[in-house]
Design a protein around this motif. Structure first.
Motif, PDB file in Angstrom:
ATOM      1  N   TYR A  56       0.157  -5.452  11.918  1.00  0.00           N
ATOM      2  CA  TYR A  56      -0.020  -4.738  10.878  1.00  0.00           C
ATOM      3  C   TYR A  56      -1.067  -3.974  10.500  1.00  0.00           C
ATOM      4  CZ  TYR A  56       4.975  -6.567  10.916  1.00  0.00           C
ATOM      5  OH  TYR A  56       6.379  -6.718  10.879  1.00  0.00           O
ATOM      6  N   GLN A  57      -1.174  -3.174  10.733  1.00  0.00           N
ATOM      7  CA  GLN A  57      -1.886  -2.120   9.989  1.00  0.00           C
ATOM      8  C   GLN A  57      -1.610  -1.884   8.650  1.00  0.00           C
ATOM      9  OE1 GLN A  57      -3.348   1.703  11.806  1.00  0.00           O
ATOM     10  NE2 GLN A  57      -5.790   2.035  10.185  1.00  0.00           N
ATOM     11  N   VAL A  58      -2.983  -2.440   7.606  1.00  0.00           N
ATOM     12  CA  VAL A  58      -2.413  -2.214   5.808  1.00  0.00           C
ATOM     13  C   VAL A  58      -3.414  -1.663   5.443  1.00  0.00           C
ATOM     14  CG1 VAL A  58      -1.165  -4.732   6.182  1.00  0.00           C
ATOM     15  CG2 VAL A  58      -3.630  -4.034   6.112  1.00  0.00           C
ATOM     16  N   PRO A  59      -3.209  -1.131   4.004  1.00  0.00           N
ATOM     17  CA  PRO A  59      -4.184  -0.142   3.256  1.00  0.00           C
ATOM     18  C   PRO A  59      -5.440  -1.027   3.932  1.00  0.00           C
ATOM     19  CG  PRO A  59      -1.801  -0.049   2.051  1.00  0.00           C
ATOM     20  CD  PRO A  59      -2.163  -1.194   3.455  1.00  0.00           C
ATOM     21  N   TYR A  60      -5.790  -0.838   2.409  1.00  0.00           N
ATOM     22  CA  TYR A  60      -7.868  -0.973   2.019  1.00  0.00           C
ATOM     23  C   TYR A  60      -7.244  -2.123   1.016  1.00  0.00           C
ATOM     24  CZ  TYR A  60     -10.781   1.873   4.804  1.00  0.00           C
ATOM     25  OH  TYR A  60     -11.551   2.217   5.842  1.00  0.00           O
ATOM     26  N   ALA A  61      -7.956  -3.202   0.492  1.00  0.00           N
ATOM     27  CA  ALA A  61      -7.571  -4.362  -0.659  1.00  0.00           C
ATOM     28  C   ALA A  61      -7.971  -3.223  -1.842  1.00  0.00           C
ATOM     29  CB  ALA A  61      -8.261  -5.429  -0.366  1.00  0.00           C
ATOM     30  N   THR A  62      -8.727  -2.790  -1.715  1.00  0.00           N
ATOM     31  CA  THR A  62      -9.716  -2.019  -2.717  1.00  0.00           C
ATOM     32  C   THR A  62      -8.244  -0.850  -3.351  1.00  0.00           C
ATOM     33  OG1 THR A  62      -9.973  -0.366  -1.197  1.00  0.00           O
ATOM     34  CG2 THR A  62     -11.780  -1.821  -2.376  1.00  0.00           C
ATOM     35  N   GLU A  63      -7.408  -0.577  -2.955  1.00  0.00           N
ATOM     36  CA  GLU A  63      -5.886   0.250  -2.966  1.00  0.00           C
ATOM     37  C   GLU A  63      -4.249  -0.489  -3.909  1.00  0.00           C
ATOM     38  OE1 GLU A  63      -4.419   3.841  -0.575  1.00  0.00           O
ATOM     39  OE2 GLU A  63      -6.162   2.638   0.952  1.00  0.00           O
ATOM     40  N   GLY A  64      -5.366  -2.359  -4.029  1.00  0.00           N
ATOM     41  CA  GLY A  64      -4.974  -2.684  -4.621  1.00  0.00           C
ATOM     42  C   GLY A  64      -3.028  -2.921  -5.053  1.00  0.00           C
ATOM     43  N   LYS A  65      -2.913  -2.423  -5.648  1.00  0.00           N
ATOM     44  CA  LYS A  65      -0.909  -3.129  -5.654  1.00  0.00           C
ATOM     45  C   LYS A  65      -0.833  -2.359  -4.219  1.00  0.00           C
ATOM     46  CE  LYS A  65       2.808  -2.425  -8.401  1.00  0.00           C
ATOM     47  NZ  LYS A  65       3.940  -2.119  -7.153  1.00  0.00           N
ATOM     48  N   TYR A  67      -1.769  -2.171  -0.904  1.00  0.00           N
ATOM     49  CA  TYR A  67      -2.176  -3.074  -1.097  1.00  0.00           C
ATOM     50  C   TYR A  67      -1.260  -4.624  -0.715  1.00  0.00           C
ATOM     51  CZ  TYR A  67      -4.877  -7.210   1.871  1.00  0.00           C
ATOM     52  OH  TYR A  67      -5.120  -8.149   2.436  1.00  0.00           O
ATOM     53  N   ALA A  68      -1.315  -4.959  -1.901  1.00  0.00           N
ATOM     54  CA  ALA A  68      -0.090  -5.927  -2.427  1.00  0.00           C
ATOM     55  C   ALA A  68       1.407  -5.627  -1.897  1.00  0.00           C
ATOM     56  CB  ALA A  68      -0.908  -6.476  -3.445  1.00  0.00           C
ATOM     57  N   ASP A  69       1.950  -4.776  -2.481  1.00  0.00           N
ATOM     58  CA  ASP A  69       2.886  -4.305  -1.436  1.00  0.00           C
ATOM     59  C   ASP A  69       3.156  -3.880  -0.548  1.00  0.00           C
ATOM     60  OD1 ASP A  69       3.582  -4.207  -4.778  1.00  0.00           O
ATOM     61  OD2 ASP A  69       3.899  -1.906  -4.477  1.00  0.00           O
ATOM     62  N   LYS A  70       2.599  -4.126   0.251  1.00  0.00           N
ATOM     63  CA  LYS A  70       2.690  -3.849   1.599  1.00  0.00           C
ATOM     64  C   LYS A  70       2.346  -5.334   2.300  1.00  0.00           C
ATOM     65  CE  LYS A  70       2.373  -1.540   6.220  1.00  0.00           C
ATOM     66  NZ  LYS A  70       4.246  -1.772   6.470  1.00  0.00           N
ATOM     67  N   ILE A  71       1.439  -6.404   1.709  1.00  0.00           N
ATOM     68  CA  ILE A  71       1.937  -7.401   2.649  1.00  0.00           C
ATOM     69  C   ILE A  71       2.890  -8.447   1.631  1.00  0.00           C
ATOM     70  CG2 ILE A  71       0.564  -9.744   2.062  1.00  0.00           C
ATOM     71  CD1 ILE A  71      -1.818  -7.469   3.529  1.00  0.00           C
ATOM     72  N   LEU A  72       3.454  -8.164   0.646  1.00  0.00           N
ATOM     73  CA  LEU A  72       4.306  -8.842   0.556  1.00  0.00           C
ATOM     74  C   LEU A  72       6.111  -8.370   1.226  1.00  0.00           C
ATOM     75  CD1 LEU A  72       4.280  -8.018  -3.726  1.00  0.00           C
ATOM     76  CD2 LEU A  72       5.087 -10.373  -1.767  1.00  0.00           C
ATOM     77  N   GLU A  73       5.748  -6.928   2.112  1.00  0.00           N
ATOM     78  CA  GLU A  73       7.212  -5.872   2.593  1.00  0.00           C
ATOM     79  C   GLU A  73       6.755  -6.490   4.138  1.00  0.00           C
ATOM     80  OE1 GLU A  73       6.644  -2.528   5.146  1.00  0.00           O
ATOM     81  OE2 GLU A  73       6.395  -2.141   3.127  1.00  0.00           O
ATOM     82  N   ILE A  74       5.220  -7.150   4.155  1.00  0.00           N
ATOM     83  CA  ILE A  74       5.128  -7.780   5.853  1.00  0.00           C
ATOM     84  C   ILE A  74       5.838  -8.989   5.694  1.00  0.00           C
ATOM     85  CG2 ILE A  74       3.709  -9.001   7.231  1.00  0.00           C
ATOM     86  CD1 ILE A  74       1.878  -6.153   6.682  1.00  0.00           C
ATOM     87  N   CYS A  75       5.825  -9.851   4.254  1.00  0.00           N
ATOM     88  CA  CYS A  75       5.892 -11.491   4.364  1.00  0.00           C
ATOM     89  C   CYS A  75       7.524 -11.790   4.571  1.00  0.00           C
ATOM     90  CB  CYS A  75       5.347 -11.464   2.718  1.00  0.00           C
ATOM     91  SG  CYS A  75       3.695 -12.361   2.479  1.00  0.00           S
ATOM     92  N   GLU A  76       8.134 -10.652   4.097  1.00  0.00           N
ATOM     93  CA  GLU A  76       9.631 -10.990   3.962  1.00  0.00           C
ATOM     94  C   GLU A  76      10.013 -10.455   5.606  1.00  0.00           C
ATOM     95  OE1 GLU A  76      13.029  -8.086   1.610  1.00  0.00           O
ATOM     96  OE2 GLU A  76      11.276  -7.840   0.545  1.00  0.00           O
ATOM     97  N   GLN A  77       9.617  -9.478   5.914  1.00  0.00           N
ATOM     98  CA  GLN A  77       9.844  -8.505   7.153  1.00  0.00           C
ATOM     99  C   GLN A  77      10.027 -10.441   7.822  1.00  0.00           C
ATOM    100  OE1 GLN A  77       8.452  -5.181   8.051  1.00  0.00           O
ATOM    101  NE2 GLN A  77       8.830  -5.637  10.292  1.00  0.00           N
ATOM    102  N   GLU A  78       8.471 -10.891   8.082  1.00  0.00           N
ATOM    103  CA  GLU A  78       8.083 -11.635   8.715  1.00  0.00           C
ATOM    104  C   GLU A  78       8.669 -13.087   8.859  1.00  0.00           C
ATOM    105  OE1 GLU A  78       7.580 -11.362  11.641  1.00  0.00           O
ATOM    106  OE2 GLU A  78       6.570  -9.180  12.557  1.00  0.00           O
TER     107      GLU A  78
END
Length: 335
Positions: A56-65, A67-78
């Motif tokens: 998965y391509q994700v936002p820059y971590a410096t974008e904070g929430k 980035y975190a929301d995208k990681i959470l979304e991936i975790c749920e999906q996978e």
């Protein structure tokens, strides 16, 4: 007593374009773990994107929430069980969203919040180690509190929470310092004396509930401009190893981290920093005989660490290798 062992079926590895990604992915797969990878760049730019089960391509971590929301979304999906974090900025951001990951049933494989707070602030780390009388830390001051007239040059100036030598400057004179002070936001910078010597990097893994600890040292012979070793000597030093175990204990380290020292001309190991994630050269340590990746994961599953056997002292050099990640279809080809 160890907590109940947890089963890890799927792990998310961040920043898989970084130096440590290759060995992390390979060793997770050796353990039968399904590996999801992510990075800020598209998959065709990342050699290891073809070595993970999903990318998965994700936002820059410096974008904070975001980035975190995208990681959470991936975790749920996978159906991710655990996240292995490979860069400091990601550790900073994910650390601030611990509750959300815990509520989602995802194990964030990082040291605790208090430990991260100390390790990611070079000022705090210096004062903490000094108060404990361990590590011979390099004196670290807030730049805004220093007097350019009273300094002995050269000195090193860098961000208090910097990574990979970003923002690091060597100041050689009073005039250079005055020019630097006129153009920078002093609240973000620290000052340290310049010590001439060799960079010593130590991979450390510690299981906080049992105190089990393994340590592997290496001398960095050649490095990239951002501080990643490309040619190293892995060696044993019982005194340095014991000091690192003590530092890891008082910091409350859980999992794999990386300590950096300067071995000065006085042969004293002056501690520079603690990076609370895999070092870019963790594969060197794995090649020398200790699997830091597997044992890092064991710090979060309740399994016992492997007891480290004799480490093979050796020289190891890194090279770059090319991979085709995508072949474009010929333009204008008949459909």
């Amino acid at each position: 007593m160890d907590r109940k062992e947890e089963i890890m079926n799927t792990a998310l590895v961040t920043a898989i374009g970084s130096f440590s990604a290759d060995i992390v992915i390979k060793n997770l797969k050796k353990n039968g773990i399904r590996v999801i990878g992510c990075d800020i760049y598209p998959g065709e730019w990342i050699a290891d994107s073809s070595n993970v089960d999903s990318f998965y391509q994700v936002p820059y971590a410096t974008e904070g929430k975001l980035y975190a929301d995208k990681i959470l979304e991936i975790c749920e999906q996978e159906h991710v069980d655990a996240i292995l974090v490979l860069t400091d900025v990601e550790a900073d951001v994910l650390n601030s969203f611990r509750r959300e990951f815990q509520q989602s049933g995802v194990t964030l494989c990082l040291p605790c919040e208090e430990t991260l707070s100390i390790c990611r602030d070079k000022r705090k780390l210096f004062h903490f180690l000094t108060s404990q009388g361990v590590g011979t830390p390099i004196p670290t001051l807030d730049l805004k509190e220093t007097d350019p007239e009273a300094l002995t040059y050269p000195v090193v100036v860098k961000p208090y929470n910097g990574r990979s030598s970003q923002g690091l400057s060597y100041i050689h004179s009073k005039n250079e310092m005055k020019a630097f002070l006129e153009k920078e936001d002093l609240g973000d910078f620290i000052l340290q004396p310049f010590y001439k010597g060799s960079i010593i990097t130590v991979d450390v893994v510690r299981k906080s509930d049992t105190g089990e600890t393994a340590v592997v040292c290496r001398k960095e012979l050649l490095r990239t401009p951002n501080g990643a070793g490309t040619s190293v000597k892995v060696f044993s030093d019982p005194l340095l190893e014991e000091m690192c175990k003590k530092i890891a204990s008082i910091l409350g380290i859980n999992g794999c981290v990386n300590f950096e020292f300067i071995e000065g001309e006085d042969k004293i190991h002056h501690m520079l920093e603690c990076n609370p994630r895999f070092s870019g050269g963790v594969e060197f340590s794995c090649m020398a005989g200790y699997d830091f990746v597997t044992n890092h994961l064991r710090c979060f599953t309740g399994e016992a660490l492997d007891m480290r056997g004799p480490i093979k002292e050796m020289y190891i050099a890194r090279k770059y290798e090319e991979y085709i990640t995508k072949i474009e279809e010929e333009k204008g080809k008949d459909q």
